[in-house]
Write an enzyme that holds these catalytic residues in place. Structure first.
Site, PDB file in Angstrom:
ATOM      1  N   ASN A  41     -10.880  -2.543  -5.763  1.00  0.00           N
ATOM      2  CA  ASN A  41     -10.106  -1.533  -6.489  1.00  0.00           C
ATOM      3  C   ASN A  41     -10.720  -1.147  -7.836  1.00  0.00           C
ATOM      4  O   ASN A  41     -10.330  -0.135  -8.430  1.00  0.00           O
ATOM      5  CB  ASN A  41      -8.646  -1.989  -6.691  1.00  0.00           C
ATOM      6  CG  ASN A  41      -7.802  -1.933  -5.427  1.00  0.00           C
ATOM      7  OD1 ASN A  41      -6.898  -2.750  -5.232  1.00  0.00           O
ATOM      8  ND2 ASN A  41      -8.058  -0.971  -4.542  1.00  0.00           N
ATOM      9  N   ASP A  66       0.828  -1.216   0.000  1.00  0.00           N
ATOM     10  CA  ASP A  66       0.000   0.000   0.000  1.00  0.00           C
ATOM     11  C   ASP A  66       0.862   1.264   0.000  1.00  0.00           C
ATOM     12  O   ASP A  66       1.992   1.251   0.477  1.00  0.00           O
ATOM     13  CB  ASP A  66      -0.918  -0.029   1.234  1.00  0.00           C
ATOM     14  CG  ASP A  66      -2.078   0.948   1.103  1.00  0.00           C
ATOM     15  OD1 ASP A  66      -2.395   1.373  -0.035  1.00  0.00           O
ATOM     16  OD2 ASP A  66      -2.671   1.291   2.142  1.00  0.00           O
ATOM     17  N   GLU A  72       0.849 -12.839  12.599  1.00  0.00           N
ATOM     18  CA  GLU A  72       1.440 -11.657  13.237  1.00  0.00           C
ATOM     19  C   GLU A  72       1.358 -10.511  12.229  1.00  0.00           C
ATOM     20  O   GLU A  72       1.533 -10.720  11.031  1.00  0.00           O
ATOM     21  CB  GLU A  72       2.915 -11.929  13.594  1.00  0.00           C
ATOM     22  CG  GLU A  72       3.103 -13.021  14.622  1.00  0.00           C
ATOM     23  CD  GLU A  72       2.522 -12.651  15.978  1.00  0.00           C
ATOM     24  OE1 GLU A  72       2.514 -11.454  16.331  1.00  0.00           O
ATOM     25  OE2 GLU A  72       2.075 -13.580  16.699  1.00  0.00           O
TER      26      GLU A  72
HETATM   27  C1  IPE Z   1      -5.484  -2.705  -0.384  1.00  0.00           C
HETATM   28  O1  IPE Z   1      -5.165  -1.364  -0.483  1.00  0.00           O
HETATM   29  C2  IPE Z   1      -5.379  -3.371  -1.734  1.00  0.00           C
HETATM   30  C3  IPE Z   1      -4.048  -3.494  -2.306  1.00  0.00           C
HETATM   31  C4  IPE Z   1      -2.915  -3.119  -1.749  1.00  0.00           C
HETATM   32  C5  IPE Z   1      -3.991  -4.115  -3.604  1.00  0.00           C
HETATM   33  P1  IPE Z   1      -6.254  -0.229  -0.698  1.00  0.00           P
HETATM   34  O2  IPE Z   1      -5.481   1.035  -0.827  1.00  0.00           O
HETATM   35  O3  IPE Z   1      -7.158  -0.592  -1.811  1.00  0.00           O
HETATM   36  O4  IPE Z   1      -7.083  -0.261   0.663  1.00  0.00           O
HETATM   37  P2  IPE Z   1      -7.959   0.856   1.380  1.00  0.00           P
HETATM   38  O5  IPE Z   1      -8.927   1.360   0.358  1.00  0.00           O
HETATM   39  O6  IPE Z   1      -7.019   1.927   1.824  1.00  0.00           O
HETATM   40  O7  IPE Z   1      -8.594   0.170   2.538  1.00  0.00           O
HETATM   41  C1  IPE Z   2      -1.412   0.296  -3.468  1.00  0.00           C
HETATM   42  O1  IPE Z   2      -1.219   1.667  -3.479  1.00  0.00           O
HETATM   43  C2  IPE Z   2      -1.637  -0.273  -4.856  1.00  0.00           C
HETATM   44  C3  IPE Z   2      -3.027  -0.718  -5.124  1.00  0.00           C
HETATM   45  C4  IPE Z   2      -4.019  -0.650  -4.290  1.00  0.00           C
HETATM   46  C5  IPE Z   2      -3.278  -1.262  -6.440  1.00  0.00           C
HETATM   47  P1  IPE Z   2      -2.441   2.675  -3.493  1.00  0.00           P
HETATM   48  O2  IPE Z   2      -2.792   2.969  -4.913  1.00  0.00           O
HETATM   49  O3  IPE Z   2      -3.545   2.185  -2.649  1.00  0.00           O
HETATM   50  O4  IPE Z   2      -1.772   3.959  -2.844  1.00  0.00           O
HETATM   51  P2  IPE Z   2      -2.457   4.930  -1.783  1.00  0.00           P
HETATM   52  O5  IPE Z   2      -2.932   4.088  -0.643  1.00  0.00           O
HETATM   53  O6  IPE Z   2      -3.578   5.612  -2.497  1.00  0.00           O
HETATM   54  O7  IPE Z   2      -1.356   5.852  -1.400  1.00  0.00           O
HETATM   55 MG    MG Z   3      -4.057   2.387  -0.701  1.00  0.00          MG
END
Ligand code: IPE
Ligand code: IPE
Ligand code: MG
Length: 256
Positions: free
Chosen positions: A78, A30, A217
């Protein structure tokens, strides 16, 4: 230092201290978007940098002796992002498979996808299947790619399969147990994750491996995914190694 699994371990630790390497590490990658925005770049540049972090993590986890590395690459939720970002992520996955599959295969890594396959673009699905088929007989680390994955969706599909088996008389309702459910999840036959890492500071599962992480964990490094590197991975392993896993029982130290 000594490790219970893996080779070439140089993680910092007191001399003689044993580092327990988790069998299964699951990563919620993330923070790509925030990494990019904090640099004045479009979010997509964060996803591109995230692929570089993924490459080095796969290599390093295998070097450390991890048996299974699961990566959350795209969730069933997503799809609600802007179409342009979703399109970019799909193209990135396609490019990753095309460019990196040969190298992953060379590293003796076995690839497996978890997540819902129905409804995926046929071109993407066939690339994923190509990756699974090519690496099927590899004997090194298993790389589990959670793609179009949501734990509730996975559990619904498992329960539906179970209901069909019950309705057809293949299994008696009284025979439904934890093993019968686990065997119908996408992760069937994989060990549960010992360690779940989520980068970027968020401390939630976001519908990742709900069933499987019952006794995992958790580790939340204060880094966005593109900044996650070998040293960060080693710190996670060290933190894991210092945990006292009790599984509802007593500490191994107390029980002794
Ligand atoms: C979780 O991250 C999904 C992936 C890393 C692929 P998100 O960025 O989608 O999760 P939320 O929306 O912050 O909970
Ligand atoms: C994780 O990074 C990748 C996916 C969820 C595909 P994010 O795109 O969620 O990045 P943030 O959380 O918006 O910074
Ligand atoms: Mg994210």
């Amino acid at each position: 230092m000594t490790v219970t699994a893996g080779l070439d371990v140089s993680a910092p630790a007191e001399a003689g201290e044993r580092i327990a390497v988790p069998r299964h590490v699951a990563v919620i990658m993330d923070g790509n978007g925030r990494w990019a925005v904090s640099r004045g770049l479009p979010r997509t540049e964060g996803h591109r940098a995230g692929v570089t972090a993924l490459r080095r993590t796969v290599k390093h986890a295998a070097r450390r002796g991890v048996e299974v590395l699961t990566i959350f690459s795209f969730s069933s939720e997503n799809w609600s992002r802007p179409a342009a970002e979703v399109g970019f992520l799909m193209a990135l996955l396609e490019r990753f498979v095309r460019r990196d599959l040969a190298e992953i295969h060379r590293q003796n890594v076995r690839v497996r996808m978890i997540g819902e396959r129905s409804g995926l673009e046929p071109s993407i699905l066939s690339l994923i299947e190509e990756g699974e088929n090519l690496t099927r007989d590899n004997t090194g680390m298993t790389l589990v790619v959670a793609f179009n994955y949501g734990a509730r969706n996975e559990m619904v599909r498992a329960m539906r399969a179970l209901a069909e088996d019950v309705a057809a008389g293949r299994i008696a309702p009284a025979a439904v147990d934890e093993a019968a459910i686990a065997a119908r999840l996408d992760t069937a036959s994989l060990p549960d994750p010992d360690l779940v890492i989520r980068t970027s500071g968020e401390q939630r599962l976001s519908n990742f491996l709900l069933w499987q992480s019952a006794y995992s964990e958790f580790y939340f490094p204060d880094l966005h995914w593109p900044d996650f590197d070998e040293a960060a991975f080693d710190r996670a392993i060290e933190a894991y190694s210092a945990r006292d896993r009790r599984f509802g029982g007593l500490s191994a130290k107390v029980a002794r």
